[in-house]
Design a protein around this motif. Structure first.
Motif, PDB file in Angstrom:
ATOM      1  N   VAL A 216       0.878  -1.170   0.000  1.00 61.01           N
ATOM      2  CA  VAL A 216       0.000   0.000   0.000  1.00 61.01           C
ATOM      3  C   VAL A 216       0.920   1.225   0.000  1.00 61.01           C
ATOM      4  CG1 VAL A 216      -1.847   1.238   1.171  1.00 61.01           C
ATOM      5  CG2 VAL A 216      -1.750  -1.269   1.273  1.00 61.01           C
ATOM      6  N   ALA A 217       1.005   1.896  -1.133  1.00 64.58           N
ATOM      7  CA  ALA A 217       1.918   3.028  -1.270  1.00 64.58           C
ATOM      8  C   ALA A 217       1.253   4.311  -0.799  1.00 64.58           C
ATOM      9  CB  ALA A 217       2.365   3.166  -2.727  1.00 64.58           C
ATOM     10  N   GLY A 218       2.061   5.194  -0.229  1.00 62.54           N
ATOM     11  CA  GLY A 218       1.569   6.526   0.107  1.00 62.54           C
ATOM     12  C   GLY A 218       1.172   6.712   1.556  1.00 62.54           C
ATOM     13  N   GLY A 219       0.589   5.687   2.149  1.00 61.35           N
ATOM     14  CA  GLY A 219       0.237   5.769   3.559  1.00 61.35           C
ATOM     15  C   GLY A 219      -0.952   6.651   3.879  1.00 61.35           C
ATOM     16  N   THR A 220      -1.727   7.044   2.876  1.00 56.08           N
ATOM     17  CA  THR A 220      -2.875   7.921   3.122  1.00 56.08           C
ATOM     18  C   THR A 220      -4.119   7.103   3.449  1.00 56.08           C
ATOM     19  OG1 THR A 220      -3.559   7.922   0.795  1.00 56.08           O
ATOM     20  CG2 THR A 220      -1.949   9.600   1.477  1.00 56.08           C
ATOM     21  N   VAL A 221      -5.107   7.774   4.024  1.00 53.72           N
ATOM     22  CA  VAL A 221      -6.377   7.126   4.308  1.00 53.72           C
ATOM     23  C   VAL A 221      -7.005   6.613   3.022  1.00 53.72           C
ATOM     24  CG1 VAL A 221      -8.745   7.548   5.101  1.00 53.72           C
ATOM     25  CG2 VAL A 221      -6.805   8.455   6.406  1.00 53.72           C
ATOM     26  N   GLU A 222      -6.960   7.420   1.967  1.00 55.49           N
ATOM     27  CA  GLU A 222      -7.545   7.020   0.690  1.00 55.49           C
ATOM     28  C   GLU A 222      -6.856   5.783   0.127  1.00 55.49           C
ATOM     29  OE1 GLU A 222      -9.845   6.766  -2.692  1.00 55.49           O
ATOM     30  OE2 GLU A 222     -10.191   7.834  -0.807  1.00 55.49           O
ATOM     31  N   ALA A 223      -5.510   5.737   0.225  1.00 52.36           N
ATOM     32  CA  ALA A 223      -4.767   4.584  -0.291  1.00 52.36           C
ATOM     33  C   ALA A 223      -5.151   3.316   0.453  1.00 52.36           C
ATOM     34  CB  ALA A 223      -3.269   4.838  -0.173  1.00 52.36           C
TER      35      ALA A 223
END
Length: 339
Positions: free
Chosen positions: A278-285
């Motif tokens: 899971v790249a980016g670590g954002t809630v959306e990702a």
């Protein structure tokens, strides 16, 4: 190589990855063939090195300015012994997020690591960071993944259907990123999904508040039988902000569970072992990763099957890597003595 006497020094006996790894070292038959292992607890911040009789001294101690005098004393007192340090904590992502004065921090690490004959990174990701930053001499660096007894996890039936019960296992603190996971899960629409958070920690109340109002999310305390907890899950999520290796990821792979991991530090090792990044670590990702994984398909099944095979391989190769390291050190000492 003849069996050696080996002492493992620890200054934190909190239930967790380090103590579980040491339990593996003490009880695994292949590790026993390398020598007799003993664990000794050392008070954090003590100035004098403890009295030790073993041929090989393995440090699992925290590296800090407070501990540095004792580490120097350890090298001075046992100049004729083999000293090895296993780095369980520091990583590139940790440094980027938590260290303000990096020049000073790197000076500490270089000084401490130079006291040891070998420094062991517990993952390829951590090892690359140590090498690229020049924190450990190339000839002194080895990579040996942490391991635990995987037999209870390998014995579990794999889960190859559409994941419905997602687990997050570990300390409830900033490192593990469970706040991001809760926010992401709350944005999923499927009423049949469940999120089980298993562990304890200072952030529990804050996480419970974050989850408040979503009956699909439940909290469960620390368990002394992790395989039993894993048996209740279809998928494991690890949104850690930093992670030297991630034993929970290894256990999930061995158990035949789908696995989502943040693309940081040692968790990247598990991607090659069947985990989904899971790249980016954002809630959306993370929301998107959960929803995609829950739409089961051949790719998910292949990752789960490969995860089991590759996890079992880690349990086999970890003692082999320790044996290789000790043989290399013994050969070096023999050559030095002959000269």
């Amino acid at each position: 190589m003849s069996p050696k006497t080996i002492v493992h020094l620890v200054d934190d006996t909190t239930a967790g990855g380090v103590m579980r790894m040491l339990d593996f070292i003490e009880t695994n038959p292949e590790m026993a063939r390398l020598g007799s292992h003993r664990v000794q607890v050392v008070a954090r911040g003590r100035l004098a090195a403890p009295q030790l009789d073993e041929e090989i001294i393995v440090s699992h101690l925290s590296v800090s300015w407070r501990n540095l005098p004792m580490l120097v004393g350890l090298r001075a007192r046992y100049a004729d012994r083999t000293l090895i340090h296993v780095e369980h904590s520091y990583t590139g992502a940790f440094t980027g997020l938590k260290v303000r004065h990096r020049t000073r921090f790197f000076a500490l690490l270089r000084t401490a690591y130079s006291l040891f004959d070998r420094v062991i990174a517990v993952s390829e990701g951590q090892g690359r960071w140590l090498a690229e930053r020049g924190l450990v001499r190339e000839e002194a660096l080895a990579v040996i993944p942490s391991c635990v007894d995987l037999a209870p996890f390998l014995a579990l039936p794999g889960r190859y259907g559409a994941p419905r019960i997602i687990g997050a296992i570990g300390r409830f603190d900033e490192q593990k990123g469970f706040d991001t996971l809760i926010r992401a899960f709350r944005e999923t629409a499927d009423p049949d999904l469940r999120l089980r958070l298993i562990g304890e920690g200072a952030d529990r109340a804050a996480l419970e508040e974050l989850a408040s109002g979503d009956s699909r999310i439940s909290f469960h305390g620390y368990s002394s039988t992790p395989a039993a907890e894993m048996a209740k899950l279809d998928m494991v999520a690890m949104p850690s902000r930093w992670e030297a290796y991630g034993l929970v990821a290894l256990e999930a792979r061995a158990a035949g569970r789908a696995l989502l991991v943040a693309q940081v530090d040692g968790l990247q090792d598990h991607i090659e072992g069947g985990a989904r990044a899971v790249a980016g670590g954002t809630v959306e990702a993370w929301r998107e990763a959960i929803e995609t994984a829950c739409k089961t398909g051949p790719a998910l099944h292949i990752g789960i099957a490969w995860g089991r095979i590759s996890a079992a391989d880690v349990q086999r190769t970890t003692p082999e890597l320790w044996a290789k390291l000790l043989n290399k050190i013994a050969g070096h000492h023999h050559s030095r003595d002959a000269a």
